[in-house]
Motif scaffolding. Sequence first.
Motif, PDB file in Angstrom:
ATOM      1  N   ALA A  63       0.817  -1.214   0.000  1.00  0.00           N
ATOM      2  CA  ALA A  63       0.000   0.000   0.000  1.00  0.00           C
ATOM      3  C   ALA A  63       0.856   1.271   0.000  1.00  0.00           C
ATOM      4  O   ALA A  63       0.317   2.373  -0.182  1.00  0.00           O
ATOM      5  CB  ALA A  63      -0.920   0.006   1.219  1.00  0.00           C
ATOM      6  N   ARG A  64       2.161   1.132   0.169  1.00  0.00           N
ATOM      7  CA  ARG A  64       3.051   2.297   0.221  1.00  0.00           C
ATOM      8  C   ARG A  64       2.986   3.078  -1.089  1.00  0.00           C
ATOM      9  O   ARG A  64       2.958   2.492  -2.173  1.00  0.00           O
ATOM     10  CB  ARG A  64       4.480   1.840   0.485  1.00  0.00           C
ATOM     11  N   SER A  65       2.983   4.423  -0.984  1.00  0.00           N
ATOM     12  CA  SER A  65       2.874   5.268  -2.176  1.00  0.00           C
ATOM     13  C   SER A  65       3.809   6.464  -2.059  1.00  0.00           C
ATOM     14  O   SER A  65       3.540   7.405  -1.292  1.00  0.00           O
ATOM     15  CB  SER A  65       1.426   5.757  -2.356  1.00  0.00           C
ATOM     16  N   LEU A  66       4.873   6.449  -2.831  1.00  0.00           N
ATOM     17  CA  LEU A  66       5.767   7.600  -2.872  1.00  0.00           C
ATOM     18  C   LEU A  66       5.064   8.803  -3.505  1.00  0.00           C
ATOM     19  O   LEU A  66       5.314   9.953  -3.122  1.00  0.00           O
ATOM     20  CB  LEU A  66       7.040   7.260  -3.641  1.00  0.00           C
ATOM     21  N   GLU A  67       4.198   8.541  -4.470  1.00  0.00           N
ATOM     22  CA  GLU A  67       3.470   9.628  -5.111  1.00  0.00           C
ATOM     23  C   GLU A  67       2.598  10.367  -4.092  1.00  0.00           C
ATOM     24  O   GLU A  67       2.521  11.606  -4.116  1.00  0.00           O
ATOM     25  CB  GLU A  67       2.596   9.091  -6.254  1.00  0.00           C
ATOM     26  N   TRP A  68       1.946   9.624  -3.217  1.00  0.00           N
ATOM     27  CA  TRP A  68       1.114  10.257  -2.195  1.00  0.00           C
ATOM     28  C   TRP A  68       1.973  11.075  -1.237  1.00  0.00           C
ATOM     29  O   TRP A  68       1.623  12.205  -0.884  1.00  0.00           O
ATOM     30  CB  TRP A  68       0.331   9.183  -1.435  1.00  0.00           C
ATOM     31  N   ARG A  69       3.106  10.526  -0.821  1.00  0.00           N
ATOM     32  CA  ARG A  69       4.036  11.271   0.032  1.00  0.00           C
ATOM     33  C   ARG A  69       4.477  12.573  -0.649  1.00  0.00           C
ATOM     34  O   ARG A  69       4.506  13.639  -0.024  1.00  0.00           O
ATOM     35  CB  ARG A  69       5.272  10.417   0.341  1.00  0.00           C
ATOM     36  N   GLN A  70       4.800  12.458  -1.921  1.00  0.00           N
ATOM     37  CA  GLN A  70       5.243  13.642  -2.659  1.00  0.00           C
ATOM     38  C   GLN A  70       4.152  14.709  -2.700  1.00  0.00           C
ATOM     39  O   GLN A  70       4.433  15.908  -2.624  1.00  0.00           O
ATOM     40  CB  GLN A  70       5.661  13.248  -4.072  1.00  0.00           C
ATOM     41  N   SER A  71       2.900  14.263  -2.796  1.00  0.00           N
ATOM     42  CA  SER A  71       1.792  15.220  -2.837  1.00  0.00           C
ATOM     43  C   SER A  71       1.659  15.986  -1.531  1.00  0.00           C
ATOM     44  O   SER A  71       1.073  17.076  -1.489  1.00  0.00           O
ATOM     45  CB  SER A  71       0.473  14.494  -3.144  1.00  0.00           C
ATOM     46  N   LEU A  72       2.222  15.425  -0.456  1.00  0.00           N
ATOM     47  CA  LEU A  72       2.209  16.086   0.841  1.00  0.00           C
ATOM     48  C   LEU A  72       3.434  16.969   1.049  1.00  0.00           C
ATOM     49  O   LEU A  72       3.556  17.652   2.068  1.00  0.00           O
ATOM     50  CB  LEU A  72       2.158  15.046   1.967  1.00  0.00           C
ATOM     51  N   GLY A  73       4.350  16.918   0.076  1.00  0.00           N
ATOM     52  CA  GLY A  73       5.569  17.696   0.206  1.00  0.00           C
ATOM     53  C   GLY A  73       6.694  16.973   0.902  1.00  0.00           C
ATOM     54  O   GLY A  73       7.666  17.603   1.331  1.00  0.00           O
ATOM     55  N   ILE A  74       6.594  15.641   1.021  1.00  0.00           N
ATOM     56  CA  ILE A  74       7.643  14.847   1.659  1.00  0.00           C
ATOM     57  C   ILE A  74       8.580  14.329   0.573  1.00  0.00           C
ATOM     58  O   ILE A  74       8.150  13.605  -0.333  1.00  0.00           O
ATOM     59  CB  ILE A  74       7.053  13.664   2.454  1.00  0.00           C
ATOM     60  N   ALA A  75       9.840  14.696   0.661  1.00  0.00           N
ATOM     61  CA  ALA A  75      10.820  14.271  -0.342  1.00  0.00           C
ATOM     62  C   ALA A  75      11.120  12.791  -0.199  1.00  0.00           C
ATOM     63  O   ALA A  75      11.022  12.214   0.883  1.00  0.00           O
ATOM     64  CB  ALA A  75      12.106  15.076  -0.188  1.00  0.00           C
ATOM     65  N   ASP A  76      11.501  12.158  -1.305  1.00  0.00           N
ATOM     66  CA  ASP A  76      11.772  10.721  -1.290  1.00  0.00           C
ATOM     67  C   ASP A  76      12.912  10.370  -0.353  1.00  0.00           C
ATOM     68  O   ASP A  76      12.952   9.260   0.193  1.00  0.00           O
ATOM     69  CB  ASP A  76      12.092  10.223  -2.702  1.00  0.00           C
ATOM     70  N   ASP A  77      13.863  11.299  -0.162  1.00  0.00           N
ATOM     71  CA  ASP A  77      15.004  10.988   0.699  1.00  0.00           C
ATOM     72  C   ASP A  77      14.801  11.465   2.136  1.00  0.00           C
ATOM     73  O   ASP A  77      15.721  11.380   2.951  1.00  0.00           O
ATOM     74  CB  ASP A  77      16.286  11.600   0.132  1.00  0.00           C
ATOM     75  N   GLU A  78      13.606  11.955   2.455  1.00  0.00           N
ATOM     76  CA  GLU A  78      13.294  12.301   3.840  1.00  0.00           C
ATOM     77  C   GLU A  78      12.686  11.087   4.535  1.00  0.00           C
ATOM     78  O   GLU A  78      11.788  10.430   3.993  1.00  0.00           O
ATOM     79  CB  GLU A  78      12.297  13.460   3.903  1.00  0.00           C
ATOM     80  N   VAL A  79      13.161  10.790   5.734  1.00  0.00           N
ATOM     81  CA  VAL A  79      12.594   9.690   6.520  1.00  0.00           C
ATOM     82  C   VAL A  79      11.329  10.196   7.203  1.00  0.00           C
ATOM     83  O   VAL A  79      11.373  11.133   8.014  1.00  0.00           O
ATOM     84  CB  VAL A  79      13.612   9.188   7.569  1.00  0.00           C
ATOM     85  N   ALA A  80      10.205   9.610   6.842  1.00  0.00           N
ATOM     86  CA  ALA A  80       8.912  10.031   7.383  1.00  0.00           C
ATOM     87  C   ALA A  80       8.662   9.334   8.712  1.00  0.00           C
ATOM     88  O   ALA A  80       8.498   8.113   8.775  1.00  0.00           O
ATOM     89  CB  ALA A  80       7.788   9.717   6.402  1.00  0.00           C
ATOM     90  N   ILE A  81       8.648  10.123   9.785  1.00  0.00           N
ATOM     91  CA  ILE A  81       8.387   9.606  11.127  1.00  0.00           C
ATOM     92  C   ILE A  81       6.913   9.823  11.411  1.00  0.00           C
ATOM     93  O   ILE A  81       6.437  10.970  11.433  1.00  0.00           O
ATOM     94  CB  ILE A  81       9.266  10.318  12.172  1.00  0.00           C
ATOM     95  N   GLY A  82       6.190   8.748  11.596  1.00  0.00           N
ATOM     96  CA  GLY A  82       4.740   8.833  11.662  1.00  0.00           C
ATOM     97  C   GLY A  82       4.153   8.783  13.050  1.00  0.00           C
ATOM     98  O   GLY A  82       4.640   8.063  13.931  1.00  0.00           O
ATOM     99  N   PHE A  83       3.085   9.555  13.241  1.00  0.00           N
ATOM    100  CA  PHE A  83       2.192   9.433  14.388  1.00  0.00           C
ATOM    101  C   PHE A  83       0.840   9.014  13.844  1.00  0.00           C
ATOM    102  O   PHE A  83       0.370   9.563  12.847  1.00  0.00           O
ATOM    103  CB  PHE A  83       2.052  10.751  15.146  1.00  0.00           C
ATOM    104  N   LEU A  84       0.193   8.061  14.513  1.00  0.00           N
ATOM    105  CA  LEU A  84      -1.123   7.585  14.095  1.00  0.00           C
ATOM    106  C   LEU A  84      -2.009   7.455  15.308  1.00  0.00           C
ATOM    107  O   LEU A  84      -1.680   6.731  16.251  1.00  0.00           O
ATOM    108  CB  LEU A  84      -1.001   6.235  13.384  1.00  0.00           C
ATOM    109  N   GLY A  85      -3.128   8.172  15.319  1.00  0.00           N
ATOM    110  CA  GLY A  85      -4.055   8.043  16.431  1.00  0.00           C
ATOM    111  C   GLY A  85      -4.787   9.343  16.691  1.00  0.00           C
ATOM    112  O   GLY A  85      -4.599  10.349  16.011  1.00  0.00           O
ATOM    113  N   ARG A  86      -5.642   9.319  17.713  1.00  0.00           N
ATOM    114  CA  ARG A  86      -6.337  10.540  18.119  1.00  0.00           C
ATOM    115  C   ARG A  86      -5.340  11.510  18.731  1.00  0.00           C
ATOM    116  O   ARG A  86      -4.458  11.113  19.491  1.00  0.00           O
ATOM    117  CB  ARG A  86      -7.443  10.217  19.139  1.00  0.00           C
ATOM    118  N   LEU A  87      -5.494  12.773  18.374  1.00  0.00           N
ATOM    119  CA  LEU A  87      -4.580  13.794  18.874  1.00  0.00           C
ATOM    120  C   LEU A  87      -5.071  14.276  20.232  1.00  0.00           C
ATOM    121  O   LEU A  87      -5.796  15.269  20.367  1.00  0.00           O
ATOM    122  CB  LEU A  87      -4.474  14.932  17.870  1.00  0.00           C
ATOM    123  N   VAL A  88      -4.678  13.516  21.248  1.00  0.00           N
ATOM    124  CA  VAL A  88      -5.008  13.814  22.637  1.00  0.00           C
ATOM    125  C   VAL A  88      -3.724  13.696  23.451  1.00  0.00           C
ATOM    126  O   VAL A  88      -2.817  12.937  23.105  1.00  0.00           O
ATOM    127  CB  VAL A  88      -6.085  12.854  23.180  1.00  0.00           C
TER     128      VAL A  88
END
Length: 383
Positions: free
Chosen positions: A192-217
Motif C-alpha cells: 500500500a506504500r505510495s511515494l506519489e502520495w508522500r510527494q503530494s504532501l511535500g515529503i521528499a523521497d530521501d526524507e525519513v517520514a516519522i509517523g504518528f497515528l491516532g487521536r490527537l489527545v
Amino acid sequence: MEPGDLRVALFSGNYNYVRDGANQALNKLVGHLLARGVKVRVYSPTTDTPAFPPVGDLVSVPAVAMPGGRDEFKLARGFPAKIRRDVEAFAPNIVHLSAPDILGHRALTWARKQGLPTFISMHTRFETYPPYYHIGFVVPLVIKLATRFYNRAEQIVVPAPSSGELLRSWGVTTPISIWSRGVDHDRFNPQARSLEWRQSLGIADDEVAIGFLGRLVLEKGLDIFAEVIAALKARGIRHRVMVIGEGPARGWFASQVPEAVFTGFQSGDALGRAVASMDVFFNPSVTETFGNVTAEAMAAGVPVVAAIATGAVDLVQDGVTGFLVPPRDVGAYADAIGRLAQDDALRLAAGRAGHEAAKVYEWDPVNEAVIDAYLAMLARRAS
C-alpha cells in the motif's frame, strides 16, 4: 451450550460516538458474535453525530459531557430504570462490561444481584490519564476503584499478557484470559506504500517520514513526541513528521511540531496507504493495553519505536522489529529513531520482520477466543 444459546448484554462507555481502538474492537467483536448466532444488545452513551454506524442493536444510555475539557466524550449518569427494564426484557445470560465508569460499576452491581455471569474486557489504562491533565493525585483512587471493579467480575479478558500482569500487580484475583486484536491485512501491508502520495504532501523521497497515528489527545504522549522531534532536529537528522489523525490537541501539537505534515483523519484503504508510506512509526504512549496502531504499522512493514509499556512490549521485538525505549527518555528515543533513519538496511530489515510478526493477528480467531471464554465461564458455573 453452543454460541447460539448465548445472550450478551454489552455495556460500553463509547461504542461509536468517537472513533478509537477500543470501540473498533468492540464493534468487530459484536459483528463476529452475531455471525456466530450469539444474541447481543449494546448499551452506551450516544450522540446525534456518531463517528461511524454501530454494529448490532445499540440502546442509548443518558449521559453528560465529560468534564475537564474533554466534552467530546460522554459520561453515563448511571443505570436508569428505563435502561434496566430494557436489559431485563432482553434477558441476557452474560453481562459484558468494557469500562470501569459509572454505568459499568452499576450494571455490574445489578448483574451480581440478579445472579448473572459477569465478564469484563480491559481496553484502556485509565490510571495513566490523570497526570496529563494535572490531576495525578487521583491515580491511587483510580487504581483502587478499577481493582474493585475487576475483582467483582467472574472473568476478565485482556488484550495481551502485560495487561494481565499489571492487573495482578494491583491485586486482581479474578480469572484472566487473552482477547488479543486483529489486523486487516488486506488494508495494512507494504504494497500500500505510495511515494506519489508522500510527494503530494511535500515529503521528499530521501526524507525519513516519522509517523504518528491516532487521536490527537495529550495522553498519547504528544509532549514526548514533540520533544524527541526537536532532539532529532538538533542532531541534524534528516526527517519529516507525518501526523495521521484528528483530535482536540491538534492545535497544540501543531505548534510544537510546526514543520510536520498533518494528513487529517484517514480511513479505509487511504489509511492503509498512509501507514505504509511512513518510514518509522513512533508511539511514545504508555496508555495502551494492546496498541492496534502499532500492530497495523508492523503489518504495513514499518519499523516501530515505542515506549516500554503494556501493549508495545507484547508486540515489538526490541532490536528486531524496532526498538523499545524507557518512557519519557527523550535521548533514548532520539537514539533509536536516529539509528533507523540513518541506516536504510536496518530500517528495511526491521520493517520486514514486523510484517512477518504481525501475520498472527487475525480477527476471526481472536474474536472466537471471547466466545470460548464466555462458554468456559458458564461451564465453571454449571460445575
